[in-house]
Write a protein that holds these residues in place. Sequence first.
Motif, short mmCIF file in Angstrom:
data_model
loop_
_atom_site.label_atom_id
_atom_site.label_comp_id
_atom_site.label_asym_id
_atom_site.label_seq_id
_atom_site.Cartn_x
_atom_site.Cartn_y
_atom_site.Cartn_z
N LYS A 219 0.68 -1.34 0.66
CA LYS A 219 -0.26 -0.20 0.03
C LYS A 219 0.99 1.32 0.32
N ASN A 220 1.86 1.07 0.76
CA ASN A 220 2.75 2.80 0.79
C ASN A 220 3.87 2.27 -0.49
N ASN A 221 3.98 1.36 -1.53
CA ASN A 221 5.09 1.67 -2.72
C ASN A 221 4.13 1.27 -3.55
N THR A 222 3.30 1.86 -4.01
CA THR A 222 2.59 1.89 -5.30
C THR A 222 1.41 2.85 -5.63
N ARG A 223 1.44 3.08 -6.88
CA ARG A 223 0.01 4.07 -7.28
C ARG A 223 -1.01 3.25 -8.05
N ILE A 224 -0.76 2.09 -7.89
CA ILE A 224 -1.42 1.34 -8.37
C ILE A 224 -3.08 0.61 -7.51
N PRO A 225 -4.43 0.95 -7.32
CA PRO A 225 -5.08 0.42 -6.39
C PRO A 225 -4.75 -0.82 -5.65
N VAL A 226 -4.90 -0.58 -4.58
CA VAL A 226 -4.86 -1.79 -3.89
C VAL A 226 -6.28 -2.75 -3.08
N LEU A 227 -6.49 -3.51 -3.26
CA LEU A 227 -7.63 -4.25 -2.65
C LEU A 227 -7.50 -5.29 -2.34
N THR A 392 -15.25 -19.27 -4.65
CA THR A 392 -13.95 -18.68 -3.75
C THR A 392 -13.57 -17.52 -3.76
N GLU A 393 -12.63 -17.60 -3.52
CA GLU A 393 -11.93 -15.82 -3.71
C GLU A 393 -10.95 -15.12 -3.80
N VAL A 394 -10.40 -13.85 -4.28
CA VAL A 394 -9.24 -13.78 -4.55
C VAL A 394 -8.23 -13.13 -2.78
N GLY A 395 -9.63 -12.91 -1.93
CA GLY A 395 -9.51 -12.15 -0.64
C GLY A 395 -9.87 -11.56 -0.14
N ILE A 396 -9.80 -11.17 0.95
CA ILE A 396 -10.86 -10.25 2.08
C ILE A 396 -10.57 -8.29 1.92
N SER A 397 -11.25 -7.12 1.06
CA SER A 397 -11.37 -6.16 1.55
C SER A 397 -11.91 -5.57 3.19
N THR A 398 -11.16 -4.64 2.76
CA THR A 398 -11.55 -4.17 3.66
C THR A 398 -11.73 -2.16 3.53
N ASN A 399 -11.33 -2.27 2.04
CA ASN A 399 -11.48 -0.78 1.28
C ASN A 399 -12.79 -0.31 1.45
N LYS A 400 -13.03 0.99 1.66
CA LYS A 400 -14.22 1.66 1.43
C LYS A 400 -14.78 1.85 -0.09
N ILE A 401 -14.35 1.46 -1.22
CA ILE A 401 -14.75 1.63 -2.31
C ILE A 401 -14.80 0.36 -3.04
N HIS A 402 -15.49 0.34 -4.11
CA HIS A 402 -15.17 -1.01 -4.48
C HIS A 402 -16.09 -1.94 -4.27
N SER A 403 -14.92 -2.92 -4.05
CA SER A 403 -15.53 -4.78 -3.74
C SER A 403 -14.57 -4.86 -1.40
N ARG A 404 -16.19 -4.64 -0.73
CA ARG A 404 -15.68 -5.61 0.66
C ARG A 404 -15.99 -6.35 0.98
N GLU A 410 -17.28 -10.60 -8.78
CA GLU A 410 -18.35 -9.92 -8.64
C GLU A 410 -16.96 -8.56 -8.57
N GLY A 411 -16.90 -8.73 -7.44
CA GLY A 411 -14.97 -8.05 -7.40
C GLY A 411 -14.59 -7.43 -7.49
N LEU A 412 -14.59 -8.22 -9.16
CA LEU A 412 -13.43 -7.97 -10.97
C LEU A 412 -14.06 -7.37 -11.67
N MET A 413 -15.27 -7.34 -11.27
CA MET A 413 -15.97 -6.32 -12.79
C MET A 413 -15.96 -4.61 -12.13
N ILE A 414 -16.14 -4.30 -12.84
CA ILE A 414 -16.09 -2.88 -13.25
C ILE A 414 -17.06 -2.43 -13.92
N TYR A 415 -17.06 -1.65 -14.73
CA TYR A 415 -18.45 -1.51 -15.92
C TYR A 415 -18.17 -0.24 -17.06
N LYS A 416 -18.71 -0.36 -17.99
CA LYS A 416 -18.60 0.21 -19.06
C LYS A 416 -19.43 1.37 -19.96
N TYR A 417 -19.44 1.96 -20.38
CA TYR A 417 -21.23 2.76 -20.87
C TYR A 417 -20.60 2.72 -22.04
#
Length: 446
Positions: A219-227, A392-404, A410-417
């Motif tokens: 979390k302290n060493n990347t600009r990529i979003p972390v889940l 199964t799962e990729v992990g458990i998220s305590t984030n406040k955005i996207h997936s918790r 479902e947590g590995l999907m986003i969307y487009k218009y």
Amino acid sequence: MSLTNASPADAAAAAKSASHVLATLSADARNEALTAIHAGLAAARDDILAANARDLESAKKAAADGKLSQSLVSRLDLGRKGKWEDMLQGILDVRDLDDPVGKVTLRTRLDDGLDLERVTCPIGVLLIIFEARPEVIANIAALAIKSGNAAILKGGKESTESFVAIARVISAALDRTRVPNDAIQLVTTRDVIPQLLALDNQIDLVIPRGSNDLVRYIKNNTRIPVLGHADGLCAIYLEPSADPAMAAEVIVDSKTNYPAACNALETLLVHEAALATHLPTVAAALAAKGVDLRCDAPSKAALAGVPDLTIADATEQDYSTEFLSLTLAVKTVPSLADAVAHINTHGSHHTDCILTSSAENAEQFMAAVDSSGVYWNASTRFADGTRYGFGTEVGISTNKIHSRGPVGLEGLMIYKYKIRGHGQVAASYGAGEGKKQFLHQRLPLE
């Protein structure tokens, strides 16, 4: 899945290209790949478990020398309590779930002949960095392929032989399918995590699976979003209205079913009115399972007459510690509000539970506690993608955005218009003479 020692940039570029292909494959093509992976792993069971046994032997020696934690050793064992069977079943469970790609979640008629849709789509390229947990490779491969995402996996050296054995089988299986082999990559090059974390132009999401230190470093060493989550500080609040036998069973399961898991119980909060009526029964049941207690003064006094307990005086730090072992912190609280305040202050927003017969108190607790999982009269060990029905799962998220919470498809999907029109231009719409007005008519999804 390719076993690659390519540079991080080359591996990420290959994954990005593969993700563009994977996102266009049919559900049948992706499901066929999961069937092939399952069959390959089932056939290679003995070889993979033998490789895992070699990793486990080396890890136990490292733990004996103080170079590796016992919790990490526990997570490494593929033969523990049906973990192998669960891993294989998880692949089939994911395969049999509804296709998450291309689901229409919104349809709006902007104007006659001008329709808007919101459609689910893959995130792109996932980077999973993990310690021990060799089953993660199969879990991630299944979820990534089903959701149309490419994945780059970087595992810890403590389980290299297991990773390599599993990756080779998955790679051979994918060669017989329409899924590009580069869509799932296991990076074998040492010391490349900093370079991977710098590739925010190629990698779309990082998912860490490991220790507190690993997650915080990422979390302290990347600009990529972390889940993900750094800690699993799960608490149970015991009220005097709870059934004592039920409470003891839930607390024992939460603590002892798998103490090294992130959803294991670490802190027991006891209402002061439940000290004499409930805590002795609970403590005796915990002691029978080998649990050591770290108690505040009131709870310690309430247990003075209970035989065969191992009790130490709790420190303030104990209430912020993820023990990952058969050690449990116990604290007395005067009210539900105090229990909630303790959890929101000391907890990790993972999974917390109230044991009570009061529906009103349970609902108040679940609304007030700021965690990804809040339970009423149920073990914290239910916080798991398989148990939630995610396959199964990729992990458990305590984030406040996207997936918790447990993150599945479902947590590995986003969307487009998407807009389908007939040559309309934005300048034709707005206020004023001659301008058209939008209809903004909601349409059925089907």
